[in-house]
Scaffold this motif. Structure first.
Motif, PDB file in Angstrom:
ATOM      1  N   PRO A 156     -43.573 -27.252  14.948  1.00 25.46           N
ATOM      2  CA  PRO A 156     -43.656 -25.679  13.913  1.00 25.46           C
ATOM      3  C   PRO A 156     -43.329 -24.470  15.840  1.00 25.46           C
ATOM      4  CG  PRO A 156     -44.041 -26.937  12.775  1.00 25.46           C
ATOM      5  CD  PRO A 156     -44.367 -27.993  13.790  1.00 25.46           C
ATOM      6  N   ASN A 157     -44.408 -24.918  15.849  1.00 26.73           N
ATOM      7  CA  ASN A 157     -45.066 -23.908  17.329  1.00 26.73           C
ATOM      8  C   ASN A 157     -44.323 -23.824  18.944  1.00 26.73           C
ATOM      9  OD1 ASN A 157     -45.791 -26.985  18.440  1.00 26.73           O
ATOM     10  ND2 ASN A 157     -46.766 -25.386  20.344  1.00 26.73           N
ATOM     11  N   GLN A 158     -43.177 -24.849  19.132  1.00 26.73           N
ATOM     12  CA  GLN A 158     -42.647 -24.667  19.945  1.00 26.73           C
ATOM     13  C   GLN A 158     -41.081 -24.302  19.086  1.00 26.73           C
ATOM     14  OE1 GLN A 158     -40.905 -28.484  21.786  1.00 26.73           O
ATOM     15  NE2 GLN A 158     -43.006 -29.459  21.934  1.00 26.73           N
ATOM     16  N   ARG A 159     -41.102 -24.235  17.640  1.00 24.57           N
ATOM     17  CA  ARG A 159     -39.668 -23.619  16.768  1.00 24.57           C
ATOM     18  C   ARG A 159     -40.141 -22.167  17.181  1.00 24.57           C
ATOM     19  NH1 ARG A 159     -35.779 -24.633  13.678  1.00 24.57           N
ATOM     20  NH2 ARG A 159     -34.496 -21.915  13.630  1.00 24.57           N
ATOM     21  N   GLU A 160     -41.644 -21.933  16.664  1.00 22.89           N
ATOM     22  CA  GLU A 160     -41.784 -20.427  17.187  1.00 22.89           C
ATOM     23  C   GLU A 160     -41.217 -19.752  18.334  1.00 22.89           C
ATOM     24  OE1 GLU A 160     -43.846 -16.767  18.388  1.00 22.89           O
ATOM     25  OE2 GLU A 160     -44.662 -19.272  18.508  1.00 22.89           O
ATOM     26  N   ARG A 161     -42.002 -20.573  19.555  1.00 29.58           N
ATOM     27  CA  ARG A 161     -41.587 -19.743  20.456  1.00 29.58           C
ATOM     28  C   ARG A 161     -40.030 -19.662  21.334  1.00 29.58           C
ATOM     29  NH1 ARG A 161     -43.844 -24.466  23.482  1.00 29.58           N
ATOM     30  NH2 ARG A 161     -46.231 -23.641  23.048  1.00 29.58           N
TER      31      ARG A 161
ATOM     32  N   GLU B 169     -32.193 -29.889  19.523  1.00 27.13           N
ATOM     33  CA  GLU B 169     -32.131 -28.898  17.743  1.00 27.13           C
ATOM     34  C   GLU B 169     -33.265 -28.491  17.570  1.00 27.13           C
ATOM     35  OE1 GLU B 169     -29.477 -28.675  16.930  1.00 27.13           O
ATOM     36  OE2 GLU B 169     -28.360 -29.827  18.252  1.00 27.13           O
ATOM     37  N   PRO B 170     -32.600 -27.002  17.175  1.00 21.87           N
ATOM     38  CA  PRO B 170     -34.369 -26.305  16.797  1.00 21.87           C
ATOM     39  C   PRO B 170     -34.941 -26.617  15.455  1.00 21.87           C
ATOM     40  CG  PRO B 170     -32.321 -24.881  17.120  1.00 21.87           C
ATOM     41  CD  PRO B 170     -32.307 -26.700  18.006  1.00 21.87           C
ATOM     42  N   ASP B 171     -34.005 -28.144  14.653  1.00 21.05           N
ATOM     43  CA  ASP B 171     -34.983 -28.309  13.640  1.00 21.05           C
ATOM     44  C   ASP B 171     -35.489 -28.910  13.952  1.00 21.05           C
ATOM     45  OD1 ASP B 171     -33.488 -26.546  12.072  1.00 21.05           O
ATOM     46  OD2 ASP B 171     -32.296 -26.975  11.396  1.00 21.05           O
TER      47      ASP B 171
END
Length: 201
Positions: free
Chosen positions: A18-23, A12-14
């Motif tokens: 943070p670094n993986q969400r940005e990617r 799940e994106p949430d």
């Protein structure tokens, strides 16, 4: 005895740091950008990886298939779809005005990005459960935005009105995508439908 393939659950994106969400976001935005240059059917996962400047394996860390990736792209693209002030500050005083405005915005958006419409048509029939889940969120968000515009309509009528107008929008956009009508024809049909479901609006 043959066994059925099991599609892995996607993160799940949430829940991502943070670094993986940005990617992940970069991959999704690259997928959207590619539709401006290429037809949906011709785009490959490796093309998205190159545009996002990540390894191919990184894309598959977040997405189980091309359809899953483009369902995420469609959902992300739809986040700008909401009721806003009309051009020139024109007041949208009635439910009919608000509904007409939103339907025309949807038609204009797909006119500008026809390959997103093509992707939507494919994703409707995806067998990937991860793609299905995101596509359902996309469809639900569209329904919620239209429903919220019907502020003065009795609640028991809202669902039927949204279902009817959504059906006309989808049918006419698909006809347009296949070259069977013009985008002006799409908008004319939408206007007539709003007049029908909200007479006197």
């Amino acid at each position: 005895m043959p066994t059925r393939a099991i599609t892995k659950a996607a993160p799940e994106p949430d829940d991502l740091p943070p670094n993986q969400r940005e990617r992940r976001d970069r991959i999704v935005n690259a997928a959207i950008a590619l539709l401006g240059d290429e037809e949906y059917e011709k785009i490959q996962i490796r093309d998205v990886a190159e545009r996002a400047d990540v390894a191919l394996a990184t894309v598959y860390r977040y997405f189980t298939s091309k359809e899953h990736l483009y369902a995420a792209a469609l959902l992300e693209w739809s986040k700008t779809y909401e009721l806003r002030p009309a051009p020139g500050g024109r007041e949208l005083a009635s439910d009919a005005d608000r509904l007409r405005y939103l339907l025309e915005r949807a038609a204009r958006a797909f006119e500008r990005r026809p390959q997103l419409l093509r992707a939507e048509m494919v994703l409707e029939n995806s067998a990937d459960p991860n793609a299905q889940a995101l596509f359902d969120q996309f469809a639900q968000r569209h329904t919620e935005v239209l429903s919220a515009a019907l502020r003065d309509t009795p609640p028991d009528r809202v669902a039927a009105i949204v279902e009817t107008t959504n059906s006309v929008l989808a049918t006419k956009l698909r006809a347009w995508a296949r070259g069977r009508c013009t985008i002006k024809d799409v908008k004319t049909s939408l206007d007539r439908t709003v007049d029908l479901v909200l007479p006197g609006g």
